[in-house]
Design an enzyme around this catalytic site. Structure first.
Site, PDB file in Angstrom:
ATOM      1  N   ASP A  47      29.139  15.111  23.750  1.00  0.00           N
ATOM      2  CA  ASP A  47      28.243  14.121  24.385  1.00  0.00           C
ATOM      3  C   ASP A  47      26.957  13.749  23.628  1.00  0.00           C
ATOM      4  O   ASP A  47      26.268  14.641  23.114  1.00  0.00           O
ATOM      5  CB  ASP A  47      27.746  14.642  25.736  1.00  0.00           C
ATOM      6  CG  ASP A  47      28.818  15.250  26.581  1.00  0.00           C
ATOM      7  OD1 ASP A  47      29.985  15.228  26.201  1.00  0.00           O
ATOM      8  OD2 ASP A  47      28.463  15.771  27.653  1.00  0.00           O
ATOM      9  N   GLU A 229      30.384  14.215  35.887  1.00  0.00           N
ATOM     10  CA  GLU A 229      29.546  14.703  34.791  1.00  0.00           C
ATOM     11  C   GLU A 229      28.625  13.571  34.307  1.00  0.00           C
ATOM     12  O   GLU A 229      28.889  12.390  34.552  1.00  0.00           O
ATOM     13  CB  GLU A 229      30.416  15.161  33.614  1.00  0.00           C
ATOM     14  CG  GLU A 229      31.331  16.332  33.940  1.00  0.00           C
ATOM     15  CD  GLU A 229      32.114  16.853  32.737  1.00  0.00           C
ATOM     16  OE1 GLU A 229      32.254  18.071  32.628  1.00  0.00           O
ATOM     17  OE2 GLU A 229      32.604  16.054  31.921  1.00  0.00           O
TER      18      GLU A 229
HETATM   19  C1  FRU Z   1      30.862  16.394  29.244  1.00  0.00           C
HETATM   20  C2  FRU Z   1      30.439  17.856  29.348  1.00  0.00           C
HETATM   21  C3  FRU Z   1      29.151  17.983  30.138  1.00  0.00           C
HETATM   22  C4  FRU Z   1      28.564  19.261  29.613  1.00  0.00           C
HETATM   23  C5  FRU Z   1      28.967  19.225  28.159  1.00  0.00           C
HETATM   24  C6  FRU Z   1      29.252  20.565  27.572  1.00  0.00           C
HETATM   25  O1  FRU Z   1      31.663  16.113  28.155  1.00  0.00           O
HETATM   26  O2  FRU Z   1      31.462  18.604  29.923  1.00  0.00           O
HETATM   27  O3  FRU Z   1      29.322  17.967  31.530  1.00  0.00           O
HETATM   28  O4  FRU Z   1      27.185  19.329  29.775  1.00  0.00           O
HETATM   29  O5  FRU Z   1      30.125  18.416  28.084  1.00  0.00           O
HETATM   30  O6  FRU Z   1      29.444  20.476  26.193  1.00  0.00           O
END
Ligand code: FRU
Length: 519
Positions: A47, A229
């Site tokens: 992300d 998310e």
């Molecule tokens: C989304 C996610 C988020 C989390 C991160 C962990 O892709 O699952 O919810 O903070 O990646 O790397």
């Protein structure tokens, strides 16, 4: 002695092998390193995080694991750019600590020094993120995720963790993460939106340290094929009516329109406490429930930049150009995954209701130069439009307006001499756009990479189609009909695509058709 020689020989052979496989990896990696999309020099990225703009510089942080090319203990990597195309990677910004890994989150410029972590002459940049405790996760505890903050007094280059972390404790919700914070000027407060399993929660704070729960949204609304998310909440002005509405983005994994991870959106009002769906959008949702930022398989966890000053008030967005269905298996080894190009989000409203458009950020234009113009080309059945070496399609931008009759199928194809092809176009009988990567090169690294084509309803039936396309070595970003319909997909051809052709079921005219190349 014999044993010793055998030992030395095996070490030698093993090291030769490692060198060779590294060489092979390097070779295929170079072919796949994007020309104008951000990738970390090495290792795993997911992300985008903490993006803010300050003094002419765009900051981009990202979920990063510096020790391997698959997901692991999360850090925040860091890169900056002046033009959203050329990125410079910097040392890691945030390391895991006693509270856990550093998961996704945001960053704000605390101009009024409300946090007291800087001074009014040198306002702090404050990052708000999730601490994910791997020990608690292993022990299957519920209170795995809490929210923490860190601050920077040197414009985001180095960071200090706040000693009072966590600033929000876990309220007995297993998935409780990805805080996105903004300054709510009307109510003079900081507002946080945060993902909490099947819903989002809103908090407010006077100082970024003390947070109070306001409300929640979404438990029975929208898509719930997977956990929620990386939310984002921001106002957008509708150009045609002048009214301002709030847009809530929520990523879900899985449950996207073409499987795996994707980002849905909602349109409503936010009064400083509660987010409510706009009644028109609610009736759209009741009818369709199909509102996605991008229908392609490779745009996830995208959020918007803080502190950008766009004259039209629109927001600048970037997403992670991959999908949890196969992200850890894509055939690059030195690094894994890229970001999308930066896009401007716009809110439109017409007789059918609201729609969020994405258009490529105009900042990118400066790096592209027109090299081919095929305006007014008529195509009756099939035509090769361009071929290498006239153009390097793997670093190009294509703009087209097509005039067509009713019920016309159009298929564009990118191809190479290795017999790989990537097809995309319009299926008239379904009134759907599609991307088909089922013959695009390397496919079998993951079951769910190319077992189907990706489709998207075309929300218009006019006799002209407009599209802007960005093509890089391993990705295509299709902005159909002025960004009303967007699809982003990645692919891994055996050799770069060198030809673009089009096939059509009736005569069409490429009223406008230009190809720009990265300069
Ligand atoms: C989304 C996610 C988020 C989390 C991160 C962990 O892709 O699952 O919810 O903070 O990646 O790397």
């Amino acid at each position: 002695m014999k044993k010793y020689i055998f030992f030395l020989l095996s070490i030698f052979l093993i090291s030769c092998d490692v060198t060779n496989s590294n060489k092979n990896a390097m070779h295929s990696d170079t072919n796949y390193r994007p020309s104008f999309h951000f990738t970390p020099a090495e290792n795993w990225m997911n992300d985008p995080n903490g993006m803010f703009y300050l003094d002419g510089t765009y900051h981009l942080y990202f979920q990063y694991y510096p020790d391997s090319n698959v997901w692991g203990p999360m850090h925040w990597g860091h890169a900056t750019s002046k033009n959203l195309v050329d990125w410079k990677e910097h040392p890691i910004a945030l390391y895991p600590d006693e509270h856990g890994y550093i998961f996704s989150g945001s960053a704000v410029v605390d101009y009024q020094n409300t946090s007291g972590l800087g001074t009014s002459e040198n306002p702090p940049i404050v990052a708000i993120f999730t601490h994910h405790d791997p020990e608690k996760a292993k022990a299957e505890k519920i209170d795995v995720e809490t929210q923490g903050i860190a601050y920077s007094l040197d414009q985001g280059m180095t960071w200090t963790k706040y000693e009072g972390n966590p600033v929000i404790k876990n309220p007995d919700i297993r998935d409780f993460r990805d805080p996105k914070v903004f300054w709510d000027d009307t109510n003079s407060q900081w507002v946080m939106v945060l993902a909490a399993q099947k819903k989002v929660m809103f908090y407010s704070s006077p100082n970024l340290k003390d947070w109070e729960l306001l409300s929640d949204f979404g438990e029975t609304i929208g898509h719930h094929g997977g956990v929620w998310e990386c939310p984002d909440l921001f106002p957008l002005k509708i150009e045609s009516t002048g009214e301002t509405k709030w847009v809530l983005l929520v990523s879900i994994n899985p449950g996207g329109p073409n499987e795996g991870s994707a980002t849905q959106y909602f349109v409503g009002d936010f009064d400083g406490n509660t987010f409510r769906l706009d009644p028109t959008f609610k009736s759209q949702l009741d009818k369709e429930n199909n509102f996605w930022v991008d229908f392609g398989r490779d745009n996830y966890a995208g959020v918007t930049w803080q502190n950008t000053e766009r004259s039209n008030g629109n927001k600048l967005f970037i997403g992670w150009m991959s999908n949890w269905d196969y992200a850890t298996k894509v055939p690059t080894t030195t690094w894994r995954s890229a970001m999308t190009i930066a896009r401007e989000l716009q809110l439109h409203k017409d007789e059918n209701g609201f729609r969020l458009h994405s258009i490529p950020a105009t900042e990118l234009d400066a790096r592209f130069e027109e090299i081919i113009n095929l305006n007014q080309t008529k195509v009756t059945a099939q035509k090769t439009l361009v071929e290498a070496p006239t153009v390097e399609l793997h670093k190009s931008k294509i703009e087209m307006t097509i005039t067509l009759q009713q019920d016309t199928d159009i298929e564009f194809k990118l191809s190479n001499s290795a017999n790989n092809s990537l097809a995309f176009g319009l299926d008239a009988s379904e009134n759907e756009y599609y991307v088909d990567r089922r013959k695009s090169g390397k496919l079998d690294f993951a079951d769910k990479f190319a077992h189907r084509l990706s489709v998207m309803p075309r929300v218009s039936t006019t006799n002209t189609i407009q599209a802007t396309l960005y093509i890089d070595k391993t990705s295509i970003e299709l902005f159909w009909d002025n960004g009303k319909n967007v699809m982003t997909e990645i692919f891994f051809p055996d050799t770069p695509f060198t030809q673009l052709s089009v096939t059509t079921s009736n005569e069409i005219e490429l009223t406008h058709f230009t190809i720009d190349q990265l300069n």
